[in-house]
Design an enzyme around this catalytic site. Structure first.
Site, short mmCIF file in Angstrom:
data_model
loop_
_atom_site.label_atom_id
_atom_site.label_comp_id
_atom_site.label_asym_id
_atom_site.label_seq_id
_atom_site.Cartn_x
_atom_site.Cartn_y
_atom_site.Cartn_z
N GLY A 46 0.73 -1.11 -0.20
CA GLY A 46 0.38 0.41 0.10
C GLY A 46 0.69 1.58 0.13
N GLN A 51 3.25 9.68 1.58
CA GLN A 51 4.25 9.18 1.53
C GLN A 51 4.92 9.93 0.32
OE1 GLN A 51 2.31 5.88 2.57
NE2 GLN A 51 4.10 4.76 3.73
N CYS A 89 5.98 -0.30 7.85
CA CYS A 89 5.33 0.90 6.91
C CYS A 89 6.80 1.82 6.02
CB CYS A 89 4.83 1.93 8.09
SG CYS A 89 5.09 3.62 6.74
N LEU A 90 6.36 2.30 4.41
CA LEU A 90 7.77 2.19 3.46
C LEU A 90 7.73 3.88 4.65
CD1 LEU A 90 5.91 1.03 0.14
CD2 LEU A 90 7.68 -0.11 1.93
N HIS A 131 -4.40 0.67 7.30
CA HIS A 131 -3.26 1.14 7.82
C HIS A 131 -3.28 3.16 6.52
CE1 HIS A 131 1.48 1.18 7.60
NE2 HIS A 131 1.30 1.69 6.87
N GLU A 132 -4.14 2.52 5.48
CA GLU A 132 -3.72 3.46 4.49
C GLU A 132 -5.05 4.64 4.40
OE1 GLU A 132 -1.37 3.53 2.19
OE2 GLU A 132 -0.36 0.86 2.63
N HIS A 135 -3.27 7.32 7.40
CA HIS A 135 -2.32 7.95 6.62
C HIS A 135 -2.94 8.70 6.46
CE1 HIS A 135 2.49 6.45 6.35
NE2 HIS A 135 1.19 4.61 6.03
O1 K1U Z 1 1.74 2.35 3.58
C1 K1U Z 1 2.47 1.44 4.11
O2 K1U Z 1 3.79 2.43 4.30
C2 K1U Z 1 2.79 0.93 3.18
C3 K1U Z 1 2.77 -0.29 4.10
C4 K1U Z 1 1.41 -1.19 4.26
C5 K1U Z 1 0.63 -2.07 5.49
C6 K1U Z 1 2.13 -2.87 5.67
C7 K1U Z 1 1.43 -3.87 6.53
C8 K1U Z 1 0.33 -3.99 7.51
C9 K1U Z 1 -0.63 -2.94 6.76
C10 K1U Z 1 -0.07 -1.98 5.70
C11 K1U Z 1 3.49 -1.50 3.62
O3 K1U Z 1 3.33 -2.21 2.43
S1 K1U Z 1 5.24 -2.13 4.24
C12 K1U Z 1 5.86 -3.65 3.69
C13 K1U Z 1 5.37 -4.79 4.52
O4 K1U Z 1 5.30 -4.49 5.49
C14 K1U Z 1 4.65 -5.67 3.58
C15 K1U Z 1 5.16 -6.46 2.34
C16 K1U Z 1 4.50 -7.33 1.91
C17 K1U Z 1 3.40 -8.03 3.02
C18 K1U Z 1 2.95 -7.95 3.65
C19 K1U Z 1 3.92 -6.47 4.42
ZN ZN Z 2 2.75 2.99 6.48
#
Ligand code: K1U
Ligand code: ZN
Length: 187
Positions: A46, A51, A89-90, A131-132, A135
């Site tokens: 996401g 971001q 979180c990215l 989560h989004e 944000h």
């Molecule tokens: O919004 C963001 O920072 C993106 C974030 C979203 C997210 C991660 C974990 C739970 C809910 C929402 C990410 O994508 S971080 C990367 C990550 O944690 C992930 C990647 C692939 C599969 C599962 C998690």
């Molecule tokens: Zn995030």
């Protein structure tokens, strides 16, 4: 399409509430395409407009091929119980923590064609929607951690944040097969 820089913890844009979109224009569709490209390059599931330094109420999600551009998303229903799972979180690279969230959410949003839609999400998709949308309201997953775990996460971030001058994370693209290959020069 372009890969955008990702803003990291410390950039005030991550704490600003976003502004609702009035019209789905070609410029907005370009932003959405760039956000998808950035999210894939950063290996996320996401990405929300703040971001990438933007203030529109827009996010993109792709969880196991369930792909959504979310314009003006809102949570319209949540279902209990709360479920605990690890989040990252990215915008806070390499920091993780367990977050309790409702098991199922229903969201309402406008899609890229300008149509109003509702979608329900469970498990990782439901978590990613929440989560989004957080944000877009200036909220980060670390806000849900216990004081002790939040302090530990912030202490770890203090040591890492100098890797991101100006609160900017440059997302790199790698040629196929280059991952962890010392013979392939960094781009
Ligand atoms: O919004 C963001 O920072 C993106 C974030 C979203 C997210 C991660 C974990 C739970 C809910 C929402 C990410 O994508 S971080 C990367 C990550 O944690 C992930 C990647 C692939 C599969 C599962 C998690
Ligand atoms: Zn995030």
């Amino acid at each position: 399409m372009s890969i955008l820089d990702i803003r990291v913890l410390g950039d005030p844009v991550l704490r600003k509430p976003t502004v609702r979109v009035n019209e789905v224009t070609d410029e907005l569709r370009t932003l959405i395409a760039d956000m998808f490209e950035t999210m894939y390059a950063a290996e996320g599931i996401g990405l929300a407009a703040p971001q990438v330094g933007r203030t529109e109420r827009v996010a993109v999600v792709d969880v196991e091929g369930q792909k959504f551009a979310l314009i003006n998303p809102e949570i319209v229903e949540t279902e209990m119980p709360l479920e605990k799972a690890e989040e990252g979180c990215l915008s806070i690279p390499d920091i993780y923590g367990d977050v309790d969230r409702p098991t199922r959410v229903t969201i309402r949003f406008i899609d890229e064609s300008g149509n109003e839609r509702e979608e329900a999400g469970i498990a990782l998709l439901g978590r990613c929607f929440q989560h989004e949308i957080d944000h877009l309201d200036g909220k980060l997953f670390i806000d849900y951690l216990s004081p002790l775990k939040r302090r530990a996460a912030l202490a770890k971030w203090e040591k890492a944040k100098d890797e991101y001058p100006g609160n900017i994370r440059k997302v790199r693209t790698e040629p196929a097969g280059a991952h962890n290959d010392p013979d392939v020069a960094e781009m």
